[in-house]
Design an enzyme around this catalytic site. Structure first.
Site, short mmCIF file in Angstrom:
data_model
loop_
_atom_site.label_atom_id
_atom_site.label_comp_id
_atom_site.label_asym_id
_atom_site.label_seq_id
_atom_site.Cartn_x
_atom_site.Cartn_y
_atom_site.Cartn_z
N SER A 80 2.46 1.62 0.16
CA SER A 80 3.53 0.61 0.11
C SER A 80 4.30 0.65 1.42
O SER A 80 4.20 1.60 2.18
CB SER A 80 4.48 0.91 -1.05
OG SER A 80 5.10 2.18 -0.84
N ASP A 81 5.08 -0.37 1.67
CA ASP A 81 5.95 -0.33 2.83
C ASP A 81 7.25 0.38 2.41
O ASP A 81 7.53 0.57 1.23
CB ASP A 81 6.23 -1.75 3.35
CG ASP A 81 6.67 -1.75 4.79
OD1 ASP A 81 6.61 -2.80 5.44
OD2 ASP A 81 7.08 -0.67 5.28
#
Ligand code: GLC
Length: 700
Positions: A265-266
């Site tokens: 994920s960011d």
């Protein structure tokens, strides 16, 4: 030797053996990523978590190989199964040697250059303990208000796909287990560049058609090239945020493209789902993100709930197992079990080597775009110039030449324009004066700089963006250069002396006000470590500019979004703005040379071999990029007025001609992508165009 430790066994066999030995808690820890110190990305809040030897990944650790090995030893020798940590970092356009920002690299139209820059970046960063870079960014922007355009390869999906492939090859090589290879990470998946209004982190409404026609192809190319990881994006994709978007991360990425690596994920995007209106319930978020296909959680800690969610029956352990397989698969493919530690060498032995600087200089030469050259003012002949003035805030600023996301580049090792100008004008008197800051000027500063420059035979106006004006969280409602810089340029123009405008920027800027003030304009971008010398190589004709724009430069903010592959208008001659010239200031593919090229004999055969003859009609050797566009004037799903389907770069001596051939493929080049991602070929008329030549042909 236990099977998972046996490098002679197939990866799949090793990872199944290891997976079967892991406890639920050990599995879930592999899906967590944290920092162990302040993150240098000012947009990422938080000062890092505590180190746990069982964690899957650490990011943004600048401690170097020795410290990394110390932590790694605690994971490999201090835990039950000795699973190595994978160390990730934003190595976006170089690590110690700064290369041009990716948007500039795209303007080289040279995938070999892009691959070479990524190769050096991988060598330098892997020598300092990094296994994985969060690059290439392959979003497709068409709005320069979005500061992250500087990280992209520009507005064309086809070209971005080729540069994505080149980046993956450069970072990972054919053998990702080599000690100087690092895992690539295609980001941000997907459609982040469609953030409304160019406002970072905002909502993106993307039709199914545009998703498959514009935003997915560059990711597909990178996956097809073997990228080991992807990063999901912050944006909400038409109501389903990317990080919980099962259609993207499972149906497309895994089921259709066969991707077998993992998705991270960011930064903190799991927790941002609350702000986006999806959910603030960490248990629901953990289940939905994992089940959608997001395998590793960057920094937020929802995945710490996974063991309990499995034990309580709310989440099947099989879902966890699949994510852990993907993470372990990448660790095995990177050879981390065989070489978990980094060979400890002095930085001088691995960074900023002379050949790396030479590459940086070549890349900076190739990315600069000559936008104007009135009466062939350029190239300059230093021997005929008694006095040259170098004026502007970029003149003595190194960081501006490197740009944002500069990794571990030390601006103190980057020569400025003022540092090197003497190498190129040895007999000239040189006047160097800032004239103003990036955003401000002291009382009378501009006037005195103009006065000083008045005595010069030629004025080099070095203007542009401060290093952090483009990049993440750098959205701007106005992409014009700051007023003080524009005022300085007006003053310099008023001297009546020849003015060469040099612009260092990470994004397209507004040129309409600047253009009349300069006799010549060289858009340097942020060219990296050797941007200064490259600039003078170009100004003095040591090399001939060959850069071509990979993103449209608008004439006004009112034109945005404006991009080359727009769809057709119902009334081609109406509907334009009544108060503005319709064309962009500088179009996609634009760039001048010190020579000129003519095109003739565009043709296409039954077997879809297209060819065109290109001639260097000038007196200087030059490099030309031949762009081949396709138009499909009649289709069930209307098509862009034109789209790039191939390009080729060639260097021609004065007077030399060459026939460039393109072997087109019906399904690859003439078919288009439908709303479900299917390829659709419709027989009928097609039109090829290049450099103003067009030819239509039928294909069945
Ligand atoms: C940032 C960026 C992403 C980067 C990550 C780690 O917020 O969106 O591109 O790789 O966090 O720094």
């Amino acid at each position: 030797m236990t099977p998972y430790r046996n490098p002679a066994l197939p990866v799949e066999e090793r990872l199944e053996d290891l997976l079967n030995r892991m406890t639920l808690d050990e599995k879930c820890d592999q899906l967590l990523q944290t920092t162990i110190g302040p993150d240098v990305n000012p947009n990422n809040l938080g000062d890092g978590g505590e180190f746990r030897p069982s964690i899957g990944s650490i990011l943004s650790y600048f401690g170097g190989a020795h410290k990394r090995n110390e932590f790694q030893r605690r994971a490999v020798e201090g835990t039950r199964l000795g699973i190595p940590i994978i160390w990730g970092m934003d190595v976006i356009h170089g690590w110690r040697t700064g290369f041009p920002v990716p948007l500039a690299q795209a303007c080289t139209w040279n995938p070999e250059t892009v691959e070479a820059c990524c190769r050096v970046a991988a060598k330098e960063c892997s020598a300092e303990g990094i296994d994985w870079t969060f690059a290439p960014m392959v979003d497709i922007p068409n709005d320069p208000r979005w500061g992250r355009v500087m990280e992209s390869f520009g507005e064309d999906p086809y070209a971005s796909g080729l540069f994505a492939r080149a980046s993956v090859r450069g970072y990972q090589t054919a053998d990702p287990s080599a000690p100087d290879a690092v895992a690539a990470c295609l980001k941000h998946f997907a459609g982040y560049a469609a953030s409304e209004g160019g406002r970072d982190y905002s909502y993106s409404d993307i039709s199914a058609r545009k998703l498959h026609e514009i935003y997915l192809p560059s990711f597909h190319a990178g996956v097809d090239e073997g990228a080991l990881t992807l990063m999901s994006s912050f944006n909400d994709v038409t109501g389903t945020p990317a990080v919980v978007n099962r259609y993207l991360m499972t149906e497309i990425l895994r089921d259709r493209w066969g991707f077998s690596g993992f998705v991270v994920s960011d930064w903190d995007s799991f927790r941002q789902l609350k702000a986006q209106g999806f959910s603030g319930d960490p248990e629901k978020v953990a289940i939905r993100c994992l089940s959608a296909g997001n395998d590793m959680e960057m920094v937020s800690e929802c995945f710490k709930l996974l063991p309990e969610l499995v034990r309580s029956g709310r989440l099947a352990e099989a879902v966890v197992d699949e994510a852990v397989r993907r993470v372990l698969r990448v660790k095995f493919k990177l050879g981390l079990f065989e070489h978990p530690y980094t060979e400890e060498q002095p930085v001088e032995a691995t960074a900023l080597l002379p050949e790396y600087r030479r590459l940086a200089r070549k890349a900076a030469q190739q990315c600069a775009v000559l936008l104007k050259n009135e009466n062939s003012l350029l190239p300059l002949d230093p021997a005929s110039i008694r006095t040259v003035a170098l004026v502007g805030p970029v003149a003595e600023d190194a960081a501006a030449l490197v740009g944002n996301w500069r990794g571990n580049v030390d601006p103190a090792t980057v020569p400025t324009l003022a540092d090197v100008i003497g190498e190129f004008f040895p007999q000239s008197r040189i006047i160097t004066v800032p004239g103003c800051g990036f955003e401000t000027a002291a009382e009378g500063e501009i006037a005195s700089a103009v006065e000083a420059a008045r005595g010069a035979d030629v004025i080099l106006a070095a203007l542009g963006e401060e290093w952090n004006r483009s990049g993440e969280n750098c959205s701007r409602a106005d992409i014009a250069l700051p007023a003080v810089q524009r005022n300085l340029l007006h003053g310099l123009a008023a001297t009546g002396k020849p003015v060469v405008l040099l612009v260092s920027a990470g994004r397209p800027i507004l040129y309409p006000e600047l253009e009349p003030c300069a006799n010549a304009i060289l858009h340097l971008w942020q060219g990296g470590h050797e941007a200064a010398r490259a600039c003078f190589d170009l100004l003095t004709g040591e090399c001939n500019p060959s850069g071509r724009l990979a993103m449209t430069f608008p004439r006004s903010m009112g034109q945005i979004p404006i991009y080359y592959n727009e769809h057709r208008r119902a009334r081609p001659d109406q509907g334009y703005y009544h108060d503005l010239e319709e064309s962009p200031m500088y179009p996609f593919g634009y760039g001048l040379s010190y020579t000129s090229f003519t095109y003739s004999d565009l043709s296409i055969k039954e077997d879809l071999t297209a060819s065109v003859k290109v001639t260097n009609a000038g007196e200087r050797r030059g490099t030309e990029t031949v762009f081949l566009y396709l138009s499909d004037p009649e289709a069930e799903l209307t098509q862009p007025a034109r789209r790039l389907i191939a390009f080729r770069q060639l260097e021609l001596a004065p007077g030399e001609s060459r026939v460039v051939r393109f072997e087109l493929d019906k399904m690859r080049d003439l078919a288009y992508t439908g709303p479900a991602g299917e390829r659709i070929f419709e027989e009928g008329e097609f039109v090829l165009s290049t450099a103003g030549l067009t030819i239509s042909f039928e294909c069945r």
